[in-house]
Motif scaffolding. Structure first.
Motif, short mmCIF file in Angstrom:
data_model
loop_
_atom_site.label_atom_id
_atom_site.label_comp_id
_atom_site.label_asym_id
_atom_site.label_seq_id
_atom_site.Cartn_x
_atom_site.Cartn_y
_atom_site.Cartn_z
N VAL A 29 0.85 -1.20 0.00
CA VAL A 29 0.00 0.00 0.00
C VAL A 29 0.88 1.24 0.00
CG1 VAL A 29 -1.86 1.23 1.17
CG2 VAL A 29 -1.70 -1.28 1.35
N PRO A 30 0.91 2.01 -1.09
CA PRO A 30 1.73 3.23 -1.13
C PRO A 30 1.21 4.27 -0.12
CG PRO A 30 1.06 2.57 -3.34
CD PRO A 30 0.25 1.76 -2.38
N ASN A 32 1.63 7.29 -0.69
CA ASN A 32 1.17 8.32 -1.62
C ASN A 32 0.57 7.58 -2.82
OD1 ASN A 32 0.97 10.23 -3.74
ND2 ASN A 32 2.60 11.48 -2.86
N PHE A 33 -0.75 7.70 -3.01
CA PHE A 33 -1.41 6.85 -4.02
C PHE A 33 -1.08 7.25 -5.45
CE2 PHE A 33 -4.48 10.29 -3.68
CZ PHE A 33 -4.97 10.43 -4.95
N THR A 34 -0.28 8.32 -5.65
CA THR A 34 0.16 8.65 -7.01
C THR A 34 1.37 7.80 -7.42
OG1 THR A 34 1.67 10.42 -6.31
CG2 THR A 34 -0.63 11.02 -6.72
N TYR A 35 1.96 7.10 -6.45
CA TYR A 35 3.12 6.26 -6.74
C TYR A 35 2.68 4.99 -7.49
CZ TYR A 35 6.02 8.98 -3.47
OH TYR A 35 6.71 9.97 -2.84
N ASP A 36 3.58 4.49 -8.32
CA ASP A 36 3.32 3.26 -9.06
C ASP A 36 4.41 2.25 -8.70
OD1 ASP A 36 2.70 1.26 -10.81
OD2 ASP A 36 3.07 2.40 -12.64
N GLY A 120 7.35 6.20 0.61
CA GLY A 120 7.35 4.80 1.03
C GLY A 120 6.01 4.10 0.93
N PHE A 121 5.93 2.94 1.61
CA PHE A 121 4.75 2.10 1.51
C PHE A 121 4.66 1.24 2.76
CE2 PHE A 121 8.36 -0.07 -0.42
CZ PHE A 121 8.35 -1.30 0.21
N SER A 122 3.50 0.60 2.93
CA SER A 122 3.35 -0.43 3.97
C SER A 122 3.17 -1.77 3.27
CB SER A 122 2.16 -0.13 4.88
OG SER A 122 0.95 -0.18 4.15
N LEU A 123 3.58 -2.84 3.95
CA LEU A 123 3.55 -4.17 3.35
C LEU A 123 3.01 -5.14 4.40
CD1 LEU A 123 4.39 -5.79 0.79
CD2 LEU A 123 6.60 -6.16 1.89
N ARG A 124 1.93 -5.83 4.06
CA ARG A 124 1.29 -6.75 5.00
C ARG A 124 1.14 -8.13 4.36
NH1 ARG A 124 -1.81 -6.63 9.61
NH2 ARG A 124 -3.35 -8.29 9.83
N PHE A 125 1.70 -9.14 5.03
CA PHE A 125 1.61 -10.52 4.57
C PHE A 125 0.51 -11.25 5.32
CE2 PHE A 125 5.93 -9.27 3.60
CZ PHE A 125 6.19 -9.85 2.37
N GLU A 126 -0.20 -12.14 4.62
CA GLU A 126 -1.24 -12.97 5.23
C GLU A 126 -1.06 -14.41 4.74
OE1 GLU A 126 -3.25 -11.99 7.46
OE2 GLU A 126 -3.84 -9.91 7.16
N TYR A 127 -1.34 -15.35 5.64
CA TYR A 127 -1.30 -16.76 5.30
C TYR A 127 -2.72 -17.32 5.45
CZ TYR A 127 3.74 -16.21 5.82
OH TYR A 127 5.03 -15.77 5.69
N LEU A 128 -3.19 -18.00 4.40
CA LEU A 128 -4.55 -18.50 4.41
C LEU A 128 -4.60 -19.99 4.10
CD1 LEU A 128 -4.64 -15.50 2.61
CD2 LEU A 128 -6.99 -15.78 3.39
N GLU A 129 -5.62 -20.64 4.64
CA GLU A 129 -5.94 -22.01 4.28
C GLU A 129 -7.40 -22.04 3.83
OE1 GLU A 129 -5.78 -24.64 7.64
OE2 GLU A 129 -6.35 -23.06 9.04
#
Length: 294
Positions: A29-30, A32-36, A120-129
């Motif tokens: 998730v940026p 700043n949402f203008t970032y690519d 910058g950005f945030s980074l979130r990992f999820e594990y699913l079953e």
């Protein structure tokens, strides 16, 4: 088209280890949402991996170089609902398909900030079953089976994790429902929708799937008819304000979709407060707040 970056701009290389068995997803998730942001994900198999990446003699297992979608706040990552392993440059899905991992496996995630910038950005990992949920959908009045759309969503965010459709002959459906690994209290919404009917929401915790929902879920849908009422259970507001919690958005979106697909529908919306009042000023305030919430 190449799954590699067409040009490296401003990159960061992250090495991480899978903490659990299951399907791995992540959201980048940026700030700043203008970032690519583009990314390539590699599974480490030898000490020469970095050299092989530089020489482009190894392919990533996932990559997404799509143009940033500002309607999605320029988010990118891996999703259970995405259909492609690789998304090339240009307009395309901002998410790639989740991967199945084993605890202890090592990966390298290369992230490229195409337009640069330092927010910058945030980074979130999820594990699913995946858990299997079965049910049947019928008309409330006639009891006849209905072919309807079924979705499985994260109750908090509204993210759609799985979809299915009931069989028009017997109304039955089977849904492969992703749940978060080792989080028995995570809540999800099983929603059912078809045109000319009210939608139905069932809120389910992970721990209840194998205890309460062991038998097929029976869902009855009432038709859109004059005088029929529907209660939206998930529309909650901040105290003494007409501002709803973000968790209300999925239900509101369903209501909006219902209204757009049935433009001749006229509805009466009623809201209430649970505050106590002791004088006329409080009564007037409560009335205004109720109207604002509606």
């Amino acid at each position: 088209k190449s799954v590699y970056f067409e040009k490296e701009h401003k990159t960061v290389w992250l090495k991480f280890k899978a903490l659990k068995d299951g399907f791995l997803t992540f959201k980048l998730v940026p700030n700043n949402f203008t970032y690519d942001y583009d990314y390539a994900l590699f599974k480490t198999e030898s000490d020469s991996l970095c050299e092989r990446i530089i020489n482009k003699s190894i392919q990533p297992i996932r990559a997404n170089n799509s143009r940033n979608n500002k309607d999605e706040m320029s988010i990118t990552g891996l999703s259970m609902m995405a259909g492609s392993d690789f998304v090339p440059s240009g307009i395309g899905n901002h998410l790639s398909k989740a991967i199945k991992v084993v605890k202890g496996e090592l990966f390298i995630l290369v992230i490229d900030n195409v337009y640069k910038g330092n927010e910058g950005f945030s980074l979130r990992f999820e594990y699913l079953e995946v858990k299997t949920i079965e049910g049947e959908i019928r008309d409330e009045q006639t009891g006849e089976p209905i072919k309807a759309n079924v979705t499985w969503e994260n109750k908090k965010t509204g993210e759609i994790l799985a979809t299915s459709t009931s069989n028009p002959i017997d109304g039955k459906f089977k849904l492969e429902a992703p749940v978060y690994v080792n989080n028995p209290n995570a809540e999800f919404t099983l929603s059912t929708y078809i045109n000319n009917y009210f939608f139905k929401e069932v809120f389910i915790k992970t721990k209840d799937i194998e205890s309460i929902y062991t038998e097929p879920i029976r869902i009855v849908l009432p038709k859109l008819e004059k005088g029929k009422k529907m209660r939206l259970h998930n529309i909650n507001f901040h105290g003494d304000l007409a501002t709803f919690y973000p968790t209300a958005k999925p239900s509101l979106k369903r209501l909006k979709k219902l209204m757009k697909l049935n433009p001749s529908l006229n509805i009466l919306i009623e809201g209430h407060t649970n505050g106590l009042y002791t004088n006329q000023i409080d009564i007037d305030h409560t009335q205004v707040l109720s109207e604002q919430r509606a």
